[in-house]
Design an enzyme around this catalytic site. Structure first.
Site, PDB file in Angstrom:
ATOM      1  N   PHE A  36       0.855  -1.184   0.000  1.00 18.93           N
ATOM      2  CA  PHE A  36       0.000   0.000   0.000  1.00 18.93           C
ATOM      3  C   PHE A  36       0.892   1.237   0.000  1.00 18.93           C
ATOM      4  O   PHE A  36       1.820   1.335   0.822  1.00 18.93           O
ATOM      5  CB  PHE A  36      -0.908   0.004   1.221  1.00 18.93           C
ATOM      6  CG  PHE A  36      -1.955   1.081   1.218  1.00 18.93           C
ATOM      7  CD1 PHE A  36      -3.106   0.936   0.460  1.00 18.93           C
ATOM      8  CD2 PHE A  36      -1.774   2.248   1.946  1.00 18.93           C
ATOM      9  CE1 PHE A  36      -4.069   1.933   0.438  1.00 18.93           C
ATOM     10  CE2 PHE A  36      -2.729   3.252   1.929  1.00 18.93           C
ATOM     11  CZ  PHE A  36      -3.885   3.092   1.172  1.00 18.93           C
ATOM     12  N   GLU A  39       2.728   2.958   3.155  1.00 20.94           N
ATOM     13  CA  GLU A  39       2.471   2.309   4.441  1.00 20.94           C
ATOM     14  C   GLU A  39       3.726   1.689   5.046  1.00 20.94           C
ATOM     15  O   GLU A  39       3.939   1.763   6.265  1.00 20.94           O
ATOM     16  CB  GLU A  39       1.386   1.238   4.313  1.00 20.94           C
ATOM     17  CG  GLU A  39       0.986   0.626   5.662  1.00 20.94           C
ATOM     18  CD  GLU A  39      -0.215  -0.287   5.566  1.00 20.94           C
ATOM     19  OE1 GLU A  39      -1.199  -0.055   6.284  1.00 20.94           O
ATOM     20  OE2 GLU A  39      -0.162  -1.252   4.768  1.00 20.94           O
ATOM     21  N   THR A 141     -10.936 -17.628  10.950  1.00 23.79           N
ATOM     22  CA  THR A 141     -11.107 -16.288  11.485  1.00 23.79           C
ATOM     23  C   THR A 141      -9.797 -15.859  12.115  1.00 23.79           C
ATOM     24  O   THR A 141      -8.873 -16.673  12.272  1.00 23.79           O
ATOM     25  CB  THR A 141     -12.241 -16.257  12.531  1.00 23.79           C
ATOM     26  OG1 THR A 141     -12.446 -14.921  12.983  1.00 23.79           O
ATOM     27  CG2 THR A 141     -11.911 -17.140  13.735  1.00 23.79           C
ATOM     28  N   MET A 205     -17.962 -22.202   6.173  1.00 23.15           N
ATOM     29  CA  MET A 205     -18.057 -21.814   7.576  1.00 23.15           C
ATOM     30  C   MET A 205     -17.284 -20.523   7.805  1.00 23.15           C
ATOM     31  O   MET A 205     -16.664 -20.321   8.844  1.00 23.15           O
ATOM     32  CB  MET A 205     -17.493 -22.947   8.455  1.00 23.15           C
ATOM     33  CG  MET A 205     -17.679 -22.783   9.959  1.00 23.15           C
ATOM     34  SD  MET A 205     -19.358 -22.448  10.472  1.00 23.15           S
ATOM     35  CE  MET A 205     -19.214 -20.836  11.187  1.00 23.15           C
ATOM     36  N   HIS A 212     -20.613 -10.216   9.891  1.00 21.37           N
ATOM     37  CA  HIS A 212     -20.531  -8.770   9.661  1.00 21.37           C
ATOM     38  C   HIS A 212     -21.632  -8.220   8.736  1.00 21.37           C
ATOM     39  O   HIS A 212     -22.293  -7.240   9.096  1.00 21.37           O
ATOM     40  CB  HIS A 212     -19.150  -8.403   9.119  1.00 21.37           C
ATOM     41  CG  HIS A 212     -18.032  -8.725  10.061  1.00 21.37           C
ATOM     42  ND1 HIS A 212     -16.764  -9.065   9.633  1.00 21.37           N
ATOM     43  CD2 HIS A 212     -17.991  -8.756  11.426  1.00 21.37           C
ATOM     44  CE1 HIS A 212     -15.992  -9.292  10.687  1.00 21.37           C
ATOM     45  NE2 HIS A 212     -16.710  -9.118  11.781  1.00 21.37           N
ATOM     46  N   ARG A 330     -14.045  -3.235   5.441  1.00 18.37           N
ATOM     47  CA  ARG A 330     -13.903  -4.655   5.070  1.00 18.37           C
ATOM     48  C   ARG A 330     -15.141  -5.482   5.378  1.00 18.37           C
ATOM     49  O   ARG A 330     -15.335  -6.548   4.785  1.00 18.37           O
ATOM     50  CB  ARG A 330     -12.685  -5.278   5.765  1.00 18.37           C
ATOM     51  CG  ARG A 330     -12.755  -5.308   7.289  1.00 18.37           C
ATOM     52  CD  ARG A 330     -11.499  -5.917   7.888  1.00 18.37           C
ATOM     53  NE  ARG A 330     -11.497  -5.876   9.332  1.00 18.37           N
ATOM     54  CZ  ARG A 330     -12.048  -6.808  10.109  1.00 18.37           C
ATOM     55  NH1 ARG A 330     -12.643  -7.851   9.564  1.00 18.37           N
ATOM     56  NH2 ARG A 330     -12.001  -6.693  11.430  1.00 18.37           N
TER      57      ARG A 330
END
Length: 407
Positions: A36, A39, A141, A205, A212, A330
Site C-alpha cells: 500500500f 504504508e 477467522t 463456515m 458482519h 472490510r
C-alpha cells in the site's frame, strides 16, 4: 540457531499483534511487506526500538520488532519460510501476483483469515503445481479481536479465541498435524488450532461473511442513518437486536442446508467442520459469553466484543463531530465479494435456495454501489471483483468439486 523467517503481509491490527507475538519469540525472525503506497515507510518509522507492544489479554504484555519493513517483494519474499496474509481478502490476488516470482518452493503460505475461496485464488495466481508443492493454509477467522491503540507502537488484544479451525493442504512429505504444530508454536497456546477437513468446509463456515454483513443489515434496518449522522459510532455487536439474532440463525441454517445437499450428493465429502454460527460462538469464546440462551444474547454479552463499533466516517457538521456508515470498510468490501458471495455461488450450482442470504446480499450491494446478484442469479456486472466460483469459470458443481480436489 537458525531462525524461521516469517513474512507478514499487511499493516493493520492483526499485523501489529502478529509482529508482537511472533517477534517476541527467539526462534523466529519477522519481516513485514506492505505494498500500500507509503504504508511500509510509515509503519517502519513508527516502530520504536523495543518493538510493537501488545496488551495481552492472556497475561504479560509482549513486544516484538520486525527486522525489516518493506514495500518491495524482491527484498523480503525469497528468504521467507512462512508467509502470512493478514489483510483484506480482496487484496489477496494483488499480493499473490506480486509474490509469485519470488516465493520459494515448499513455502508455508496462508491467510488469517482465509475468507471464502482462498484456495481458488491461490491456484488462479500461483498455478496448481506450485500450490500442490507448498503447505497452503487458512484460518477460519482471526485468532483475536484486536485494535491498534497507537500506530506502530501499541495494539490491544481484546479477546483471544479459545479454539478455531485451520485448513491445511500439505505438500508431499508433510502432514496436516506437522504444519498445524508449526503454526500453533508460532501464535502461542491459544487459540487451539483445530485442523479442518478441507478448504470447502472453511469457505462455507466463513464466520465473518455471515457475521458482519448480517449484523450490519439488521442494525440499519431498525436504525436508519439520520440525515445529519449519528452523534457517536453505534455499537456493533452490543447494538444488535433480536431480529438480527434470528436473521443470523436463518442465514446459518441455509449454509447448513447446502452442507446437507453436498454431503448427500458426495458421500465421501467431509464437511463436519461447517457449523452453525451459535456453535462457532460457543467454541470460540466459551465462558467469555455471559448469556448463552440465544444468538442475540451471546452477541451482547460476549466480553470479547465489548465496545466494538460499526465502521464509521467522521465528519464535522456545525462544529460537532458526526458519524456516517463506512460502506467501504472490510465488513462490506471483503465479507461480501470474498465471503458470502462465494457460498452463494456454491449454493447456486447445487440448486439450494438462499432467500435470507439474498436479503443480506441485496441490501449490502445496494449500499456498496455494486451489483453481484441480478434477477436471482450471480450475474451482476461486478461479479468479476468476487471470489465466486462463477468468476473462475465454474458453473457445473461436479466440475467445481473435482478440479479443486474437494472429492
Amino acid at each position: 540457531m537458525t531462525k524461521t523467517k516469517v513474512l507478514l503481509c499487511g499493516g493493520g491490527n492483526a499485523i501489529h499483534v502478529l509482529t508482537s507475538i511472533v517477534g517476541s519469540k527467539d526462534d523466529y525472525e519477522v519481516s513485514i511487506l506492505s505494498t500500500f503506497p507509503g504504508e511500509a515507510k510509515r509503519l517502519g518509522d513508527a516502530i520504536p526500538e523495543e518493538g510493537i507492544k501488545c496488551l495481552n489479554d492472556l497475561g504479560d504484555d509482549v513486544y516484538g520488532k520486525p527486522v525489516k519493513v518493506s514495500d518491495d517483494p524482491a527484498e523480503v519474499v525469497p528468504s521467507a519460510d512462512i508467509v502470512i496474509f493478514a489483510l483484506p481478502s480482496f487484496t489477496h490476488g494483488f499480493y499473490l501476483a506480486a509474490l509469485a516470482p519470488h516465493l520459494k518452493p515448499g513455502v508455508i503460505l496462508g491467510a488469517m483469515p482465509g475468507e471464502g475461496g482462498f484456495d481458488l485464488t491461490a491456484r488462479h495466481f500461483l498455478g496448481d503445481e506450485f500450490v500442490r508443492g507448498c503447505d497452503l493454509f487458512a484460518l477460519e477467522t482471526l485468532p483475536w479481536a484486536c485494535r491498534i491503540l497507537e500506530y506502530g507502537k501499541t495494539v490491544e488484544d481484546l479477546g483471544t479465541k479459545k479454539e478455531i479451525d485451520v485448513v491445511i493442504t500439505p505438500k508431499e512429505g508433510d502432514t496436516v498435524e506437522g504444519v498445524a504444530g508449526t503454526l500453533q508454536n508460532m501464535i502461542g497456546r491459544l487459540p487451539v488450532l483445530q485442523p479442518a477437513a478441507n478448504f470447502l468446509a472453511v469457505t462455507m463456515m466463513n464466520i465473518n461473511s455471515v457475521w458482519h454483513p448480517t449484523i450490519s443489515y439488521g442494525f440499519y434496518r431498525s436504525n436508519p442513518v439520520p440525515a445529519d449522522g449519528f452523534d457517536e459510532p453505534p455499537l456493533f455487536y452490543q447494538g444488535a437486536d433480536e431480529y438480527t439474532g434470528e436473521k443470523l440463525d436463518k442465514v446459518s441454517n441455509e449454509v447448513l442446508e447446502l452442507k446437507g445437499v453436498l454431503e448427500k450428493r458426495y458421500p465421501s465429502l467431509d464437511l463436519k467442520d461447517c457449523h452453525h454460527v451459535s456453535e462457532w460462538m460457543l467454541r470460540s469464546y466459551g465462558d467469555d459469553i455471559g448469556d448463552k440462551s440465544s444468538i442475540y444474547k451471546m452477541l451482547i454479552t460476549n466480553k470479547g466484543y465489548r465496545g466494538l463499533t460499526h465502521p464509521m466516517i467522521e465528519k464535522e457538521i456545525d462544529g460537532k463531530k458526526k458519524y456516517f456508515p463506512n460502506y467501504k470498510y472490510r465488513y462490506f468490501t471483503e465479507d461480501i465479494p470474498c465471503g458470502l458471495i462465494v457460498t452463494r455461488g456454491i449454493a447456486e450450482m447445487a440448486g439450494v435456495a438462499t432467500p435470507h442470504m439474498d436479503d443480506v446480499i441485496m441490501w449490502c450491494q445496494e449500499v456498496m454501489g455494486k451489483e453481484y446478484l441480478k434477477d436471482g442469479k450471480l450475474a451482476g456486472k461486478d461479479l468479476g471483483e468476487t471470489r465466486a466460483p462463477q468468476h473462475y469459470g465454474f458453473t457445473d458443481l461436479n466440475t467445481f468439486m473435482n478440479v479443486n480436489r474437494y472429492i
